[in-house]
Enzyme design. Structure first.
Site, short mmCIF file in Angstrom:
data_model
loop_
_atom_site.label_atom_id
_atom_site.label_comp_id
_atom_site.label_asym_id
_atom_site.label_seq_id
_atom_site.Cartn_x
_atom_site.Cartn_y
_atom_site.Cartn_z
N ILE A 20 0.83 -1.21 0.00
CA ILE A 20 0.00 0.00 0.00
C ILE A 20 0.86 1.26 0.00
CG2 ILE A 20 -1.66 1.30 1.43
CD1 ILE A 20 -2.78 -1.53 2.31
N ASP A 65 13.36 3.33 9.71
CA ASP A 65 12.83 2.15 10.40
C ASP A 65 11.96 2.68 11.53
OD1 ASP A 65 12.34 0.00 12.07
OD2 ASP A 65 14.32 -0.87 11.81
N ASN A 93 2.12 4.45 7.38
CA ASN A 93 1.61 3.24 6.72
C ASN A 93 2.35 1.97 7.14
OD1 ASN A 93 0.54 1.58 4.27
ND2 ASN A 93 2.77 1.61 4.00
N LYS A 127 5.50 12.16 16.56
CA LYS A 127 6.09 13.07 17.56
C LYS A 127 7.36 13.73 17.00
CE LYS A 127 7.83 12.86 22.26
NZ LYS A 127 8.33 11.95 23.29
N TYR A 177 -1.77 -8.17 16.52
CA TYR A 177 -2.08 -7.21 15.45
C TYR A 177 -3.30 -6.37 15.82
CZ TYR A 177 -3.06 -5.40 10.78
OH TYR A 177 -3.30 -4.56 9.70
N LYS A 181 -3.45 -2.25 16.56
CA LYS A 181 -4.24 -1.28 15.78
C LYS A 181 -5.28 -0.59 16.67
CE LYS A 181 -2.26 -1.91 11.69
NZ LYS A 181 -1.45 -0.89 11.04
N VAL A 210 -6.69 -5.77 1.33
CA VAL A 210 -5.98 -5.44 0.10
C VAL A 210 -4.98 -6.55 -0.27
CG1 VAL A 210 -4.68 -3.63 -1.09
CG2 VAL A 210 -6.12 -3.04 0.87
N THR A 212 -1.92 -7.51 -0.90
CA THR A 212 -0.49 -7.20 -0.75
C THR A 212 0.14 -8.42 -0.07
OG1 THR A 212 -0.87 -6.33 1.46
CG2 THR A 212 -0.97 -4.74 -0.36
#
Ligand SMILES: NC(=O)c1ccc[n+]([C@@H]2O[C@H](COP(=O)([O-])OP(=O)(O)OC[C@H]3O[C@@H](n4cnc5c(N)ncnc54)[C@H](OP(=O)(O)O)[C@@H]3O)[C@@H](O)[C@H]2O)c1
Length: 263
Positions: A20, A65, A93, A127, A177, A181, A210, A212
């Protein structure tokens, strides 16, 4: 060249090497924007290489990173040098999903790694890049989240309700995961409230399911079909949502179609 208030619009996309993120860079360049493509190793991405040939100085490559504070600091310094007038829109992303395992069997060390990349990473990048965003015209941050980060949706099976579509197959899996999120969503809202008086807008955005590396990783294991969205359609839809952002929408959790998701 895309101009806003007499200034070219500058986007910064993390995790730009593939998937993405790479598609974001492609479409933003095609629209005539100035793009900072931030990746762990930009030189290793064949996709990014083709943009350098095609778009020349419109694209700036930065090593970043998101799990490494020193790397983030160095990236912000190099972006600041290239763009002394700041950046307009930061798209956080970069992300990882970890192994697809039952939530009760999640490995602790992997849990930490996922939280570091998906939650602390976007927080630290935002930040550290704040001085650059404060100088920009648009002052927008898009945190790429996931519907899997919705606690309201995740809790549905407990109430006898089915999860929507393909989420049912993954309802028992991927605590790391999902937690990363959900925490990213709270980070988005907390910063949105804190930075509201400065006119800085932050949203959480689910790109849809998606096709990917990440999006297709679970399909064989779970026996679910192919992701319905390709990166170009997902990113084109997400850009429509981003184009329509106003400060009043800060703190909202959108999907790629602009629907508001329940936290
Ligand atoms: N695909 C989906 O269906 C889907 C659904 C919901 C949400 N999302 C979210 O969308 C975002 C992009 O996912 P994707 O599908 O494009 O995944 P992907 O194809 O696996 O790409 C992940 C990207 O993140 C980068 N990355 C990972 N760890 C990083 C780190 N520590 N620092 C910098 N970059 C890092 C990768 O870089 P390297 O090349 O260096 O590994 C790669 O560019 C993620 O936040 C993901 O959670 C995806």
């Amino acid at each position: 060249m895309a101009i806003d208030n007499g200034k070219q619009v500058v986007y910064c996309v993390t995790g730009a090497s593939r998937g993405i993120g790479l598609e974001y860079v492609k479409q933003l360049l095609e629209r005539g924007h100035q793009v900072v493509a931030a990746a762990r190793n930009p030189a290793k991405s064949n996709g990014l290489k083709t943009f350098a040939d095609k778009h020349g100085s419109a694209v700036t490559f930065v090593t970043l990173d998101v799990a490494d504070p020193a790397s983030i600091k160095a990236a912000a310094a190099s972006v600041s040098k290239a763009f002394p007038d700041g950046i307009d829109i930061l798209i956080n992303n970069a992300g990882i999903n970890g192994n697809i395992v039952r939530s009760s069997e999640q490995d602790e060390n992997e849990f930490k790694e996922v939280l570091l990349t998906n939650t602390l990473g976007p927080f630290m990048v935002t930040k550290t890049f704040l001085p650059l965003l404060r100088k920009g015209n648009k002052k927008q941050v898009v945190n790429i989240s996931s519907t899997l980060g919705s606690i309201g949706i995740a809790a549905k099976p407990l109430k006898g309700d089915d999860n929507p579509d393909n989420l049912a197959a993954i309802s028992k899996m991927q605590v790391a995961y999902k937690a990363s999120k959900a925490a990213l969503n709270m980070t988005t809202v907390s910063l949105a409230v804190d930075l509201q008086e400065e006119g800085i807008t932050l949203i959480a955005m689910c790109p849809g399911w998606v096709d990917t590396d990440m999006g297709s990783s679970a399909t064989d294991e779970l026996g679910i079909g192919k992701p319905p969205l390709d990166p170009p359609s997902s990113v084109a839809a997400q850009l429509k949502v981003i184009d329509g952002l106003t400060p009043e929408k800060s703190g909202t959790y959108f999907n790629h179609e602009g629907d508001v998701l329940p936290f």
